[in-house]
Design an enzyme around this catalytic site. Structure first.
Site, PDB file in Angstrom:
ATOM      1  N   TYR A 330       0.825  -1.210   0.000  1.00  0.00           N
ATOM      2  CA  TYR A 330       0.000   0.000   0.000  1.00  0.00           C
ATOM      3  C   TYR A 330       0.863   1.266   0.000  1.00  0.00           C
ATOM      4  O   TYR A 330       0.536   2.270   0.635  1.00  0.00           O
ATOM      5  CB  TYR A 330      -1.013  -0.011   1.160  1.00  0.00           C
ATOM      6  CG  TYR A 330      -1.983  -1.148   1.006  1.00  0.00           C
ATOM      7  CD1 TYR A 330      -3.080  -1.046   0.160  1.00  0.00           C
ATOM      8  CD2 TYR A 330      -1.752  -2.360   1.648  1.00  0.00           C
ATOM      9  CE1 TYR A 330      -3.938  -2.124  -0.028  1.00  0.00           C
ATOM     10  CE2 TYR A 330      -2.607  -3.438   1.471  1.00  0.00           C
ATOM     11  CZ  TYR A 330      -3.703  -3.313   0.627  1.00  0.00           C
ATOM     12  OH  TYR A 330      -4.543  -4.371   0.444  1.00  0.00           O
ATOM     13  N   ARG A 582       7.439  15.400 -19.906  1.00  0.00           N
ATOM     14  CA  ARG A 582       8.824  15.865 -19.893  1.00  0.00           C
ATOM     15  C   ARG A 582       9.463  15.242 -18.658  1.00  0.00           C
ATOM     16  O   ARG A 582       9.036  15.486 -17.533  1.00  0.00           O
ATOM     17  CB  ARG A 582       8.887  17.391 -19.825  1.00  0.00           C
ATOM     18  CG  ARG A 582      10.292  17.924 -19.688  1.00  0.00           C
ATOM     19  CD  ARG A 582      10.365  19.444 -19.595  1.00  0.00           C
ATOM     20  NE  ARG A 582      11.700  19.819 -19.173  1.00  0.00           N
ATOM     21  CZ  ARG A 582      12.070  20.037 -17.901  1.00  0.00           C
ATOM     22  NH1 ARG A 582      11.174  19.943 -16.932  1.00  0.00           N
ATOM     23  NH2 ARG A 582      13.311  20.351 -17.614  1.00  0.00           N
ATOM     24  N   GLU A 637       1.542  17.534 -13.102  1.00  0.00           N
ATOM     25  CA  GLU A 637       2.542  18.048 -12.175  1.00  0.00           C
ATOM     26  C   GLU A 637       3.332  19.123 -12.892  1.00  0.00           C
ATOM     27  O   GLU A 637       3.702  18.955 -14.066  1.00  0.00           O
ATOM     28  CB  GLU A 637       3.497  16.944 -11.725  1.00  0.00           C
ATOM     29  CG  GLU A 637       2.882  15.927 -10.801  1.00  0.00           C
ATOM     30  CD  GLU A 637       3.869  14.844 -10.407  1.00  0.00           C
ATOM     31  OE1 GLU A 637       3.549  14.082  -9.498  1.00  0.00           O
ATOM     32  OE2 GLU A 637       4.962  14.776 -11.020  1.00  0.00           O
TER      33      GLU A 637
END
Length: 742
Positions: A330, A582, A637
């Site tokens: 987990y 990227r 992100e």
């Protein structure tokens, strides 16, 4: 990927588009058929006529082929519109004499007919010219008394290039053609023809239930690929219809496993198709580039484990039990994608931060961390964002499932599923709807094939099936024919050399791109994938182009560079699961080393993205200029490696938005969208917002979030100046959310 531990609506209707047929404002133009039979040609043309030749049924050769023109009247009437098969779009020239339009058929071919469908601005004087090399021309037909309408010209000759050369306009305006059609024999005579079909190569492993050593082969490849994140190995496993007992297919990098039935239940594995994260100390945030498709599973423990992150599709699967999306301990996991699948039991995402599920059926869903998004999923939890963090659309507005290889008896075919509107649930209940294409309609691309050979196959009218491997191309792969299928096996990888664009798709109907990776080369490419040309305007609503499981990488394996990764100019395109990345780790990584300013830029109208993952670009990750765009699920992100605040300063704005809708756009909508920052070089960097959009009644967003990962940089707002700063959360990864905007 995140390096921080985490504890365990109705779509808008399509509006009127900018592709309304251009009004005829130059007098009354007739669109009737004018039969023009050429009974005598010049002596020069006679040299083209073979002494004896068997007649073949004429084929339309020009549609979707490369086309150029002497001029263009305006941005809405490009030369490509004359060969797009759409009678409501046109090419028109500047209002002067002479003008010309030229089509490249791709190979020297025996011709039989040219059809010119004139708009009101017709050619009074013009010639139809033929050439085998594009520079030496012979006249196949000429007139000085053209009167518009539709000219059907029976010609004879061999040519690769056909040109309409207008010497005298029939009106004060330019020359204008709704359609420019060239007919002749399919398959050119310009050298040897490439065969369709053939074997699938050594890296495609095909099993039937009686094959010995299946588990040993699976284990061997997994050992090679488990941690080979930037290696060159590529593998595809196929299971013929039947039942397979006591298997555990562990899936590593660049490995795909699929059944060869027409439906998932045709191929049953009594066992598992497993992804875990032992190779990375229980961290699944780098379990990229793999897939499972078209299988039924009876998991050994009752629950199958599929602990992945980006670029790992789970499609057309029937799990007769539960599905666990977290690694065995987990640990961390950062997002993924399920489509056209039925999970009889419960799906447990546990530590998965974001996830998108489309057109599927689930027996239950246990939890959510930040953003769980569903569209067209039977059994999905109701919208509760941000707590619980579920965003649920009853249907998916438009979808078409990914093409796949299957066996019809002993014959390989590719099934191309039909488009569905307002889809809900799997596509494979009952008789699958779609089209089957024999493998003989495909050029089977194998390692070592050149771009020139690939383009020759396309010009012959073949589709492309890339077998597992890495392909360097020194020229752009040009997909110019409507309905072309380009399908990759085993994450086939295309690397453009010398700064070329890896692939361009013409503004034509129904191209299907699926299942391959484009890896930027070491010389900067202006773009890596282009769909349509600038100012494309044809309406493809009835038969859109789809981009599915097509991934882009800049850096990681080497120092790649590209200004823009994907540019979408065509209207009505469906982007269904892409990861445009990227690299933030691996080889050739640095703020300028793997420079890539823009991830995805959308210029076309009515483009739909379902499952959009775009990360770490130097400037905007996504920019949207087209009208009526829609995105269902977005994960982002910002670039980790920005050296300082000044490096991302955007005029008066701190940072470039993760997703920007241009101020010119009037209608746009998004659901289930998140952006993270992890400025690990300079944690003091501040990002003004994650999302930027005009404040207009038709621009709407639902379920937005931004997150500072461990306090490594912060957002002041979520979208524009709306939404709380992440700074008060300090180093805790607590999202700032906006339920709806405006």
């Amino acid at each position: 990927m995140p390096a921080v531990g985490i504890s365990p609506a109705v779509p808008v209707p399509r509006g009127p588009g900018r592709r309304t047929p251009t009004p005829v404002s130059r007098g009354t133009g007739r669109r009737g058929v004018v039969g023009v039979v050429v009974t005598a040609l010049t002596a020069t043309l006679l040299a083209f006529v073979p002494a004896t030749r068997a007649e073949a049924a004429p084929a339309l050769l020009s549609q979707g082929k490369p086309v150029t023109a002497s001029s263009e009247e305006n941005h809405g009437t490009p030369a490509a519109s004359a060969v797009d098969g759409n009678a409501t779009t046109r090419w028109s020239s500047a209002p002067s004499d002479p003008q010309w339009i030229r089509v490249d058929l791709g190979a020297t071919t025996q011709l039989s007919q040219v059809v010119l469908d004139w708009e009101a601005a017709y050619g009074k004087g013009y010639r139809v010219e033929l050439s085998t090399n594009g520079s030496d021309w012979s006249t196949a037909y000429q007139t000085t008394t053209g009167d518009g309408g539709t000219d059907t010209l029976n010609i004879s000759g061999e040519a690769r290039y056909v040109r309409v050369y207008g010497s005298a306009r029939g009106t004060q305006y330019g020359f204008s053609l709704w359609e420019f059609k060239v007919y002749g024999e399919s398959g050119g005579t310009g050298g040897p023809q490439l065969p369709g079909g053939g074997d699938l190569g050594s890296n495609v492993h095909v099993f039937d239930p009686s094959t010995p050593g299946i588990q040993a082969k699976l284990d061997q490849v997994f050992k090679e690929q488990e941690s080979a994140q930037f290696g060159s190995g590529r593998h595809q496993f196929f299971f013929k219809p039947g039942t397979y007992n006591n298997l555990n297919a562990q899936i590593g990098f660049y490995t795909s496993v699929a059944g060869l039935g027409l439906k998932p239940d045709d191929t049953t594995i009594n066992g598992d198709v497993t992804v875990d994260a032992g190779w990375f100390n229980g961290n699944a945030t780098q379990n990229f580039w793999r897939s499972a498709e078209n299988l039924a599973l009876n998991p050994a423990s009752g629950t199958n484990r599929w602990a992945v992150s980006q670029a790992a599709s789970f499609r057309r699967m029937h799990v007769k039990g539960g599905l666990d999306l977290a690694p065995s301990g987990y640990g961390w996991a950062s997002g993924g994608y399920i489509a056209d699948s039925k999970i009889d039991g419960t799906v447990g995402p546990y530590s998965q931060q974001q996830w998108y599920t489309r057109d599927s059926s689930v027996g239950g869903w246990t939890n959510g961390v930040w953003n769980m998004t569903f569209s067209g999923v039977e059994g999905a939890p109701a919208t509760g964002f941000p707590d619980p963090p579920y965003t649920t659309l009853d249907t998916t507005p438009i979808s078409r499932e990914k093409p796949f290889l299957y066996l019809d008896g002993n014959t390989y075919k590719v099934f191309v599923p039909a488009k569905r509107d307002n889809a809900r649930g799997v596509s494979w209940n009952g008789t699958p709807q779609g089209e089957s294409l024999g493998l003989d309609k495909f050029y089977v691309v194998k390692p070592g094939a050149t771009a020139a050979t690939i383009n020759q196959a396309l010009s012959q009218g073949l589709n492309l099936l890339f077998t597992p491997g890495v392909y360097h191309v020194d020229q752009t792969i040009n997909v110019n024919r409507a309905n072309t299928v380009v399908l990759g096996l085993g994450l086939a990888t295309i690397i453009p050399d010398g700064g070329v664009t890896a692939m361009k798709v013409a503004d034509v109907d129904g191209v299907k791109l699926a299942g391959f990776l484009i890896d930027a080369g070491t010389v900067n490419s202006p773009t890596l994938l282009e769909v349509g040309q600038q100012n494309s305007s044809a309406d493809h609503a009835a038969n859109p182009t789809t981009v599915q499981d097509v991934y882009v990488r800049i850096g990681g394996a080497h120092a790649g560079k590209a200004t823009t990764s994907i540019a979408v100019h065509s209207d009505d395109v469906i982007i269904d699961h892409t990861w445009v990345w990227r690299a933030d780790h691996g080889e050739g990584v640095g703020w300028e080393t793997n420079r890539a300013d823009y991830g995805v830029r959308v210029y076309g109208d009515d483009v739909l993205a379902t499952g959009l993952f775009v990360e770490h670009f130097n400037k905007y990750d996504v920019e949207w200029y087209g009208e009526r765009g829609r995105t269902i699920f977005y994960q982002n992100e910002k670039a980790y490696d920005a050296p300082n605040q000044a490096a991302i300063q955007n005029g008066d704005t701190k940072g470039y938005a993760a997703y920007r809708v241009d101020d010119s756009v009037d209608v746009h909508e998004g659901w289930g969208m998140g952006s993270y920052c992890n400025y690990n070089v300079d944690p003091t960097i501040v990002q003004d917002h994650g999302f930027k959009a005009p404040v207009k009644p038709g621009v709407k967003f639902h379920s937005l979030l931004v997150v500072s990962l461990g306090g490594m940089g912060h957002y002041n707002h979520v979208i524009n100046n709306t939404g709380a700063s992440t700074a008060p959360s300090g180093t805790s990864t607590v999202p700032s959310t906006v339920v709806s905007f405006p």
